[in-house]
Design an enzyme around this catalytic site. Structure first.
Site, PDB file in Angstrom:
ATOM      1  N   HIS A  35       0.820  -1.219   0.000  1.00 42.77           N
ATOM      2  CA  HIS A  35       0.000   0.000   0.000  1.00 42.77           C
ATOM      3  C   HIS A  35       0.851   1.265   0.000  1.00 42.77           C
ATOM      4  O   HIS A  35       1.912   1.336   0.616  1.00 42.77           O
ATOM      5  CB  HIS A  35      -1.006  -0.004   1.157  1.00 42.77           C
ATOM      6  CG  HIS A  35      -0.432   0.113   2.531  1.00 42.77           C
ATOM      7  ND1 HIS A  35      -0.209   1.326   3.145  1.00 42.77           N
ATOM      8  CD2 HIS A  35      -0.071  -0.835   3.436  1.00 42.77           C
ATOM      9  CE1 HIS A  35       0.263   1.129   4.367  1.00 42.77           C
ATOM     10  NE2 HIS A  35       0.369  -0.172   4.566  1.00 42.77           N
TER      11      HIS A  35
ATOM     12  N   GLU B 219      -5.203   1.649   2.629  1.00 41.14           N
ATOM     13  CA  GLU B 219      -5.051   0.496   3.522  1.00 41.14           C
ATOM     14  C   GLU B 219      -5.252   0.893   4.963  1.00 41.14           C
ATOM     15  O   GLU B 219      -5.829   0.147   5.759  1.00 41.14           O
ATOM     16  CB  GLU B 219      -3.663  -0.135   3.324  1.00 41.14           C
ATOM     17  CG  GLU B 219      -3.464  -1.474   4.024  1.00 41.14           C
ATOM     18  CD  GLU B 219      -2.924  -1.360   5.451  1.00 41.14           C
ATOM     19  OE1 GLU B 219      -2.847  -2.378   6.152  1.00 41.14           O
ATOM     20  OE2 GLU B 219      -2.560  -0.229   5.866  1.00 41.14           O
ATOM     21  N   GLU B 220      -4.760   2.085   5.313  1.00 39.65           N
ATOM     22  CA  GLU B 220      -4.781   2.518   6.716  1.00 39.65           C
ATOM     23  C   GLU B 220      -6.182   2.816   7.240  1.00 39.65           C
ATOM     24  O   GLU B 220      -6.370   2.977   8.443  1.00 39.65           O
ATOM     25  CB  GLU B 220      -3.891   3.751   6.898  1.00 39.65           C
ATOM     26  CG  GLU B 220      -2.430   3.548   6.542  1.00 39.65           C
ATOM     27  CD  GLU B 220      -1.715   2.582   7.485  1.00 39.65           C
ATOM     28  OE1 GLU B 220      -2.376   2.012   8.392  1.00 39.65           O
ATOM     29  OE2 GLU B 220      -0.501   2.405   7.322  1.00 39.65           O
TER      30      GLU B 220
END
Length: 344
Positions: A64, A202-203
């Site tokens: 990512h 992604e986070e």
């Protein structure tokens, strides 16, 4: 050189949903080696490179591009920026940190009420995010609004420094390390077709990886990541997860996915056969893009390999440079093993 690529990537800002700067740089670096490139609706960069054996989209490698950061939600009459966190951030590490806000990269400092004004009760508790603000030096709301808009993201400022026993300190090591490994693999002649997904968001819930995997439809996916190294004073041994300097981490399970058993055993055998240092997690924690890739469409056989990193999701993280090259070596060997398996 891998470490040079990691440093270049960590210098870029790419808070979740604001990954354009990182994507543009990766796209430029990947272009000479890619056979196909596209950006999907979410913003993930998907790169296809032909190998010696034509296997189509059988194998996906993913990392990512985004990093944790802040997002502006209000501007006070005094010109201070109130914010929320983008991704999981420990608010205890925020006070006094430098940030750059918005596409103009307006410099700012995360502030809090002066210590000599803090009550005895306030001193006993960790300030809430609602108590903090970003000071960009504006004299009032109007002057702040001329520089910053609501919804602008703020990225942490952190010098990239090599120090100590082969250590590196930088922001966004999570997951620019994985992106750098994929870029290095793209430069090489590959034994089989490979698709590389540089994913977004992604986070904030592995959102980009879901769409990328759904469109690529791989059979096997190797997720290249970083993971928490809790090899710190005051942390009990059984909770230390892993340690920097002891090689890449190949987990059999984390908080979001369980590794495909045969792929896990194959990677472990490759590491031991080629005398490459490696470790696994001693404490089940964390999660990453594998959690959504694994459950895409009819399912995908997944494996994760991570670089151990201290102080993840903080303005500055620390890793050991010696862990990066073995990660690249093992990823290279893994691709070769999958290609050989196809021939049998």
């Amino acid at each position: 050189m891998l470490i040079k690529t990691i440093k270049a990537l960590c210098a870029l800002d790419g808070v979740s949903s604001w990954e354009e700067e990182v994507r543009a740089w990766i796209k430029e670096q990947a272009a000479p080696y890619a056979d196909e490139m596209r950006v999907d609706a979410m913003g993930s960069l998907i790169v296809f490179k032909k190998g010696r054996k034509a296997t189509g989209n059988k194998l996906l490698l993913a990392a990512h591009m985004d990093e944790v950061g802040l997002i502006v939600r209000a501007i006070t009459d005094d010109g201070y920026l109130k914010f929320s966190c983008v991704g999981g951030i420990d608010r205890r590490v925020l006070i006094g940190k430098q940030v750059s806000v918005g596409r103009k990269k307006i410099p700012g400092i995360i502030g809090l009420k002066a210590y000599h004004l803090v009550s005895e009760e306030e001193e006993k508790r960790t300030p809430k995010v609602e108590d903090l603000y970003i000071d960009i030096g504006a004299r009032d709301r109007e002057s702040a609004q001329a520089l910053v808009r609501l919804g602008d993201c703020a990225a942490f400022g952190s010098d990239i420094v090599e120090f100590g026993d082969g250590r590196i300190k930088a922001k966004a090591l999570d997951d620019r390390v994985g992106c750098a490994v994929m870029l290095e693999l793209l430069k090489e002649e590959l034994p089989m077709d490979c698709t590389f997904a540089f994913t977004v968001q992604e986070e904030v819930g592995c959102r980009g990886a879901f769409g990328a995997a759904f469109s690529v439809t791989p059979e096997i996916a190797l997720v290249l990541e970083t993971t928490t190294a809790a090899d710190l004073a005051g942390v009990d041994g059984h909770r230390r997860v892993c340690a920097i300097g002891e090689g890449p981490v190949i987990p059999f399970m984390d908080g979001g996915s369980v590794a495909d058993r045969s792929l896990f055993e194959r990677m472990r055998a490759l590491a031991e056969e080629h005398h490459i240092p490696w470790q696994t997690k001693h404490y089940i924690s964390g999660g990453n893009d594998a959690s959504t890739i694994q459950r895409s469409k009819a399912g995908v056989r997944t494996l994760v390999m991570s670089a151990p990193v201290r102080y993840l999701h903080a303005p500055a993280s620390v890793a050991c440079i010696r862990d990066f090259e073995p990660m690249l070596q093992l990823a290279r060997l893994f691709i070769r093993a999958i290609a050989e398996q196809e021939e049998n």
